[in-house]
Design an enzyme around this catalytic site. Sequence first.
Site, mmCIF file in Angstrom:
data_model
loop_
_atom_site.group_PDB
_atom_site.id
_atom_site.type_symbol
_atom_site.label_atom_id
_atom_site.label_comp_id
_atom_site.label_asym_id
_atom_site.label_seq_id
_atom_site.Cartn_x
_atom_site.Cartn_y
_atom_site.Cartn_z
ATOM 1 N N LYS A 36 28.048 -4.375 -3.385
ATOM 2 C CA LYS A 36 29.482 -4.255 -3.700
ATOM 3 C C LYS A 36 30.235 -3.604 -2.546
ATOM 4 O O LYS A 36 31.399 -3.262 -2.662
ATOM 5 C CB LYS A 36 29.675 -3.397 -4.948
ATOM 6 C CG LYS A 36 29.045 -3.970 -6.202
ATOM 7 C CD LYS A 36 29.411 -3.052 -7.380
ATOM 8 C CE LYS A 36 28.528 -3.290 -8.575
ATOM 9 N NZ LYS A 36 28.671 -2.192 -9.547
ATOM 10 N N ARG A 41 11.584 3.723 2.651
ATOM 11 C CA ARG A 41 11.215 2.881 3.791
ATOM 12 C C ARG A 41 12.450 2.071 4.129
ATOM 13 O O ARG A 41 13.085 1.494 3.238
ATOM 14 C CB ARG A 41 10.059 1.970 3.390
ATOM 15 C CG ARG A 41 9.827 0.845 4.372
ATOM 16 C CD ARG A 41 8.584 0.056 4.050
ATOM 17 N NE ARG A 41 7.388 0.797 4.435
ATOM 18 C CZ ARG A 41 6.183 0.234 4.576
ATOM 19 N NH1 ARG A 41 6.017 -1.060 4.342
ATOM 20 N NH2 ARG A 41 5.151 0.948 4.946
ATOM 21 N N ARG A 91 0.791 -1.221 0.000
ATOM 22 C CA ARG A 91 0.000 0.000 0.000
ATOM 23 C C ARG A 91 0.824 1.272 0.000
ATOM 24 O O ARG A 91 0.552 2.184 -0.769
ATOM 25 C CB ARG A 91 -0.888 0.077 1.256
ATOM 26 C CG ARG A 91 -2.168 -0.635 1.158
ATOM 27 C CD ARG A 91 -2.550 -1.174 2.519
ATOM 28 N NE ARG A 91 -1.684 -2.295 2.800
ATOM 29 C CZ ARG A 91 -1.978 -3.534 2.454
ATOM 30 N NH1 ARG A 91 -3.122 -3.815 1.917
ATOM 31 N NH2 ARG A 91 -1.118 -4.511 2.670
ATOM 32 N N THR A 92 1.801 1.337 0.882
ATOM 33 C CA THR A 92 2.557 2.587 0.984
ATOM 34 C C THR A 92 3.275 2.837 -0.338
ATOM 35 O O THR A 92 3.248 3.947 -0.884
ATOM 36 C CB THR A 92 3.549 2.500 2.157
ATOM 37 O OG1 THR A 92 2.816 2.146 3.319
ATOM 38 C CG2 THR A 92 4.253 3.824 2.398
ATOM 39 N N HIS A 148 5.932 6.204 11.186
ATOM 40 C CA HIS A 148 5.366 6.075 9.839
ATOM 41 C C HIS A 148 4.477 7.315 9.650
ATOM 42 O O HIS A 148 3.249 7.236 9.692
ATOM 43 C CB HIS A 148 4.546 4.775 9.790
ATOM 44 C CG HIS A 148 4.222 4.287 8.421
ATOM 45 N ND1 HIS A 148 4.390 5.046 7.288
ATOM 46 C CD2 HIS A 148 3.726 3.083 7.990
ATOM 47 C CE1 HIS A 148 4.007 4.338 6.229
ATOM 48 N NE2 HIS A 148 3.615 3.147 6.635
#
Length: 353
Positions: A120, A141, A91-92, A174
């Site tokens: 790397k 996120r 959703r986000t 959030h």
Amino acid sequence: MQRTQAMISVQPNWDTFHKLRTSEKIPFFSKDDRLYDCLFAQQFSRALLEHLFKTADALRAATRKKEGADHVARLLSHKRAMLYFAQPSTRTFMSFLNACHVLGIKTSEIRDSSTSSEVKGETPEDTVRTFSSYVDMIIMRHPAPGFVEKTAWLMNRTGRPVPIVSGGSGKDQHPTQALLDVYTLHRSFAGELDGKHIVMVGDLKRGRTVRSLTYLMKNYKNVSLSFVSPKEFRMETDILDFLRRHNIPFTETEDFLGVMKTADAIYMTRIQDEHDKSGESKGVDYSPFYFKKEHLKVIKRGCVIMHPLPRRHEIEVTVDEDPRAVFWRQERNGMWARAALMAYIFSVDNKIS
Ligand code: NCD
């Protein structure tokens, strides 16, 4: 507040900066008196929230017709955004992506850090700085606590900062979920959030959505909160201290049935067992914290049932048919609220009517 070189030089290193109170950090993440990086729910004042709700409503209305949608899609067609999601998201991610497209922002994405040069040996900090060479905003996120904030702090010290918008930071915050949650409350209660009793249920210890949503409650008058959770997953003391400082009454209980009767909103959450280090969730009986069909008879007529989703078993699927179940609407509100926020950050919010 305009960031000045002086402000930057008084923050000599990350460790010192990181320990400041959130209220002391906020100016550093603002520009020209506007929120610039979106990291903490505490950055949203009531005036800003109400402005963003109006903007979100205006976006919804404008885009119903092609001319309006075309106008809105030209507002930021010269901007590019990077979506960097180092944790699972449906959703986000989708709502940010589509919010960008509503505004005409071009997007690129990394959803799996194993496909970036981090493998790397590049530091995550350098990787994110690299993104900023190509885009005008980074939406991210990340599982590591404080990493989104650190990225914004680092970026603000470079000659080419771009706004950083959090789509979820570890277990801490959030903020845009909290924004869409209050937008949903605002729409459900015809703008009248003052005096409401909000019940938050589930894994409150490790759920970042309930933490951010609680911070936003300081903007409303006479709100009371009830936290319902197994004793293992009670709300953390930093949040309870915040409520005490702001004189917001709250109770903690395991008696879900008792408290739901007086709720104006019930905010359900799932158990956050991805944060288990040594099986903390095993053996916890989560079933007393389920919302079942029979509870529909117990709650108030105007009570709304919310969930940030994804859900497991904490809300019976048959509950979805009840008009008080607003979690699917909540999901869609997320796209409009996030579009409003990005329009605000890029200062085109005044061009949406
Ligand atoms: C939440 C999250 O990722 O914190 N989901 C979301 O963003 N809609 C809640 C969760 O995963 O339980």
